[in-house]
Write a protein that holds these residues in place. Structure first.
Motif, short mmCIF file in Angstrom:
data_model
loop_
_atom_site.label_atom_id
_atom_site.label_comp_id
_atom_site.label_asym_id
_atom_site.label_seq_id
_atom_site.Cartn_x
_atom_site.Cartn_y
_atom_site.Cartn_z
N HIS A 1 89.81 -19.00 87.52
CA HIS A 1 88.44 -18.53 87.72
C HIS A 1 88.25 -17.20 87.01
CE1 HIS A 1 86.84 -21.48 90.67
NE2 HIS A 1 88.12 -21.72 90.81
N ARG A 2 87.76 -17.28 85.78
CA ARG A 2 87.70 -16.11 84.91
C ARG A 2 86.27 -15.62 84.71
NH1 ARG A 2 92.17 -16.32 81.45
NH2 ARG A 2 91.41 -14.34 80.62
N HIS A 3 85.37 -16.00 85.61
CA HIS A 3 83.96 -15.67 85.46
C HIS A 3 83.70 -14.16 85.40
CE1 HIS A 3 85.11 -16.19 89.65
NE2 HIS A 3 84.28 -15.21 89.94
N ASP A 4 84.61 -13.36 85.94
CA ASP A 4 84.42 -11.91 85.96
C ASP A 4 85.16 -11.21 84.82
OD1 ASP A 4 82.66 -11.70 88.05
OD2 ASP A 4 84.09 -10.90 89.50
N ASP A 5 85.57 -11.94 83.80
CA ASP A 5 86.33 -11.31 82.71
C ASP A 5 85.62 -10.08 82.15
OD1 ASP A 5 88.77 -12.58 82.44
OD2 ASP A 5 88.04 -14.11 81.06
N ASP A 6 84.34 -10.23 81.82
CA ASP A 6 83.60 -9.09 81.24
C ASP A 6 83.48 -7.94 82.24
OD1 ASP A 6 83.28 -10.47 78.89
OD2 ASP A 6 81.24 -11.13 79.33
N LEU A 7 83.26 -8.29 83.52
CA LEU A 7 83.13 -7.26 84.55
C LEU A 7 84.43 -6.49 84.72
CD1 LEU A 7 81.44 -5.91 86.77
CD2 LEU A 7 82.16 -7.75 88.33
N GLY B 1 108.08 -11.43 92.70
CA GLY B 1 107.42 -12.29 91.74
C GLY B 1 106.43 -11.56 90.86
N ALA B 2 105.72 -10.59 91.45
CA ALA B 2 104.71 -9.84 90.69
C ALA B 2 105.34 -9.03 89.56
CB ALA B 2 103.92 -8.93 91.62
N GLY B 3 106.63 -8.75 89.68
CA GLY B 3 107.33 -7.99 88.65
C GLY B 3 107.88 -8.85 87.53
N LEU B 4 107.56 -10.13 87.55
CA LEU B 4 108.04 -11.06 86.53
C LEU B 4 107.53 -10.65 85.14
CD1 LEU B 4 109.44 -13.92 86.25
CD2 LEU B 4 107.14 -14.88 86.41
N THR B 5 108.40 -10.70 84.15
CA THR B 5 108.01 -10.45 82.77
C THR B 5 107.53 -11.75 82.14
OG1 THR B 5 109.62 -8.65 82.53
CG2 THR B 5 108.80 -9.66 80.51
N LEU B 6 106.33 -11.72 81.57
CA LEU B 6 105.75 -12.91 80.97
C LEU B 6 105.81 -12.82 79.45
CD1 LEU B 6 102.55 -13.21 83.22
CD2 LEU B 6 104.71 -14.47 83.45
N PRO B 7 106.62 -13.68 78.81
CA PRO B 7 106.69 -13.68 77.34
C PRO B 7 105.32 -13.99 76.73
CG PRO B 7 108.49 -14.96 78.31
CD PRO B 7 107.53 -14.66 79.42
N GLU B 8 105.12 -13.56 75.48
CA GLU B 8 103.82 -13.71 74.82
C GLU B 8 103.37 -15.16 74.75
OE1 GLU B 8 101.59 -11.48 73.84
OE2 GLU B 8 102.86 -9.92 74.69
N GLU B 9 104.30 -16.07 74.46
CA GLU B 9 103.89 -17.47 74.35
C GLU B 9 103.44 -18.03 75.69
OE1 GLU B 9 108.49 -17.38 74.38
OE2 GLU B 9 106.82 -16.22 73.55
N ASP B 10 104.06 -17.57 76.77
CA ASP B 10 103.64 -18.01 78.09
C ASP B 10 102.30 -17.39 78.48
OD1 ASP B 10 105.86 -19.74 78.92
OD2 ASP B 10 107.05 -17.91 78.81
N LEU B 11 102.10 -16.13 78.11
CA LEU B 11 100.81 -15.50 78.38
C LEU B 11 99.68 -16.25 77.67
CD1 LEU B 11 101.57 -11.67 78.15
CD2 LEU B 11 100.56 -12.87 80.11
N ALA B 12 99.93 -16.65 76.43
CA ALA B 12 98.91 -17.39 75.68
C ALA B 12 98.60 -18.72 76.35
CB ALA B 12 99.38 -17.62 74.25
N GLU B 13 99.65 -19.38 76.85
CA GLU B 13 99.44 -20.67 77.53
C GLU B 13 98.68 -20.45 78.86
OE1 GLU B 13 102.12 -24.48 79.04
OE2 GLU B 13 102.92 -23.08 77.56
N LEU B 14 99.03 -19.41 79.57
CA LEU B 14 98.35 -19.12 80.83
C LEU B 14 96.88 -18.75 80.60
CD1 LEU B 14 101.16 -17.00 82.55
CD2 LEU B 14 100.37 -19.27 83.28
N ASP B 15 96.62 -17.97 79.57
CA ASP B 15 95.25 -17.57 79.28
C ASP B 15 94.35 -18.78 79.02
OD1 ASP B 15 95.61 -14.89 79.63
OD2 ASP B 15 95.99 -14.45 77.51
N SER B 16 94.94 -19.85 78.51
CA SER B 16 94.15 -21.03 78.18
C SER B 16 93.77 -21.84 79.43
CB SER B 16 94.93 -21.94 77.22
OG SER B 16 96.04 -22.54 77.88
N ILE B 17 94.41 -21.56 80.57
CA ILE B 17 94.15 -22.34 81.78
C ILE B 17 92.70 -22.19 82.23
CG2 ILE B 17 94.64 -22.46 84.27
CD1 ILE B 17 97.57 -22.00 83.63
N GLY B 18 92.18 -20.99 82.15
CA GLY B 18 90.83 -20.75 82.66
C GLY B 18 89.74 -20.89 81.62
N HIS B 19 90.10 -21.34 80.42
CA HIS B 19 89.07 -21.42 79.36
C HIS B 19 88.93 -22.84 78.86
CE1 HIS B 19 88.52 -17.10 79.11
NE2 HIS B 19 89.81 -16.93 79.00
#
Length: 290
Positions: free
Chosen positions: A194-200, A272-290
């Motif tokens: 739910h990324r509706h507030d991205d701009d906010l 868990g919140a301290g988990l390091t997210l590699p760039e390729e995983d971040l890119a895949e995660l970012d695509s979930i809400g778009h």
């Protein structure tokens, strides 16, 4: 009360005049089923709160409507007198009915009553932060926030509240509240799906205002859950860990308030919140809400 000095995931954020840990704790789940009545194990609930503070968490989110009064009284019994570093945020705008519903209560008299009830149940003379909650269980809705927020601003001027925020609001209501007086945070539903507030989120970050997302795993479709689970499996982590780590990575003004009634889960969320997210995983995660 002794606290650990080990930095928590995400570091800190300056919330008004206080520096708080970006990893906080949401107390809603400490109440009984459906956030009504006392927990089955009150001492266990108090232990979770003491552990949260002991782990170094300095930001607790609550409301006198949880229970009602249950979580605030658990917080008072577990932690009062409060450590100087502890920042407790509460909210007004809804009460509870006998069926467990959340009827709105936003008239000036309602808001004043709720503020005084929070002061009493938390055992303080001044509330650190009060969020004005709008909308309903379905999310934000149209309507003016001005009258309700002017009431809170008046109570702030009286010295009963240090800082103000808004919750479950539209971007227009955020702007309307800011025309009344300054705010230190916005608390809305926001997560990978739910990324509706991205701009906010970005606009608030530029203005030094915190964004506090709730339901870090709420509202995912089966496909989105599957995509998140695949990334989590690859990283040998839980979906919740990945979701929390992504939120901390998303923007420096995002503050987490995951809730749990279990000390074990509290520690799991923290790790868990301290988990390091590699760039390729971040890119895949970012695509979930778009």
């Amino acid at each position: 009360m002794t606290t650990h000095s080990t930095p928590l995931p995400g570091g800190t954020w300056t919330l008004g005049d206080s520096v708080v840990t970006r990893f906080g704790y949401g107390a809603m789940q400490l109440a009984g089923p459906w956030v009504m009545g006392p927990p089955a194990d009150p001492e266990g609930a108090r232990s979770v709160l003491r552990n949260a503070v002991g782990l170094g968490i300095t930001h607790i989110d609550t409301s006198d409507a949880y229970g009602p009064r249950v979580t605030n009284e658990l917080i008072r019994k577990a932690l009062h007198p409060y450590p100087e570093s502890l920042f407790i945020a509460t909210k007004v705008g809804a009460t509870r009915d006998a069926q467990g519903g959340w009827p709105t209560a936003r008239r000036p008299a309602d808001i004043r009553k709720q503020v005084h009830e929070n002061l009493e149940s938390l055992g303080v003379e001044t509330l650190d932060l009060v969020n004005m909650r709008m909308g309903d269980a379905q999310g934000p809705g149209p309507g003016s926030i001005t009258e309700a927020f002017e009431t809170l601003a008046d109570l702030q001027q009286q010295g009963l509240i240090r800082h103000l925020g808004v919750s479950n609001v539209t971007a227009e209501q955020v702007a309307e509240a800011r025309r009344v007086t300054s705010i230190v945070c916005v608390q809305n539903m926001y997560n990978l799906a739910h990324r509706h507030d991205d701009d906010l989120v970005d606009r608030l970050a530029a203005d030094g205002i915190a964004y506090v997302p709730f339901f870090p795993l709420g509202g995912f479709t089966p496909l989105q859950s599957e995509a998140l689970s695949k990334v989590a499996s690859r990283l040998q982590a839980t979906p919740m860990s990945v979701a929390l780590a992504w939120l901390l990575h998303r923007s420096p003004n995002i503050l987490l308030i995951p809730g749990t009634s279990s000390t074990v889960h509290l520690r799991e969320n923290l790790a868990g919140a301290g988990l390091t997210l590699p760039e390729e995983d971040l890119a895949e995660l970012d695509s979930i809400g778009h």
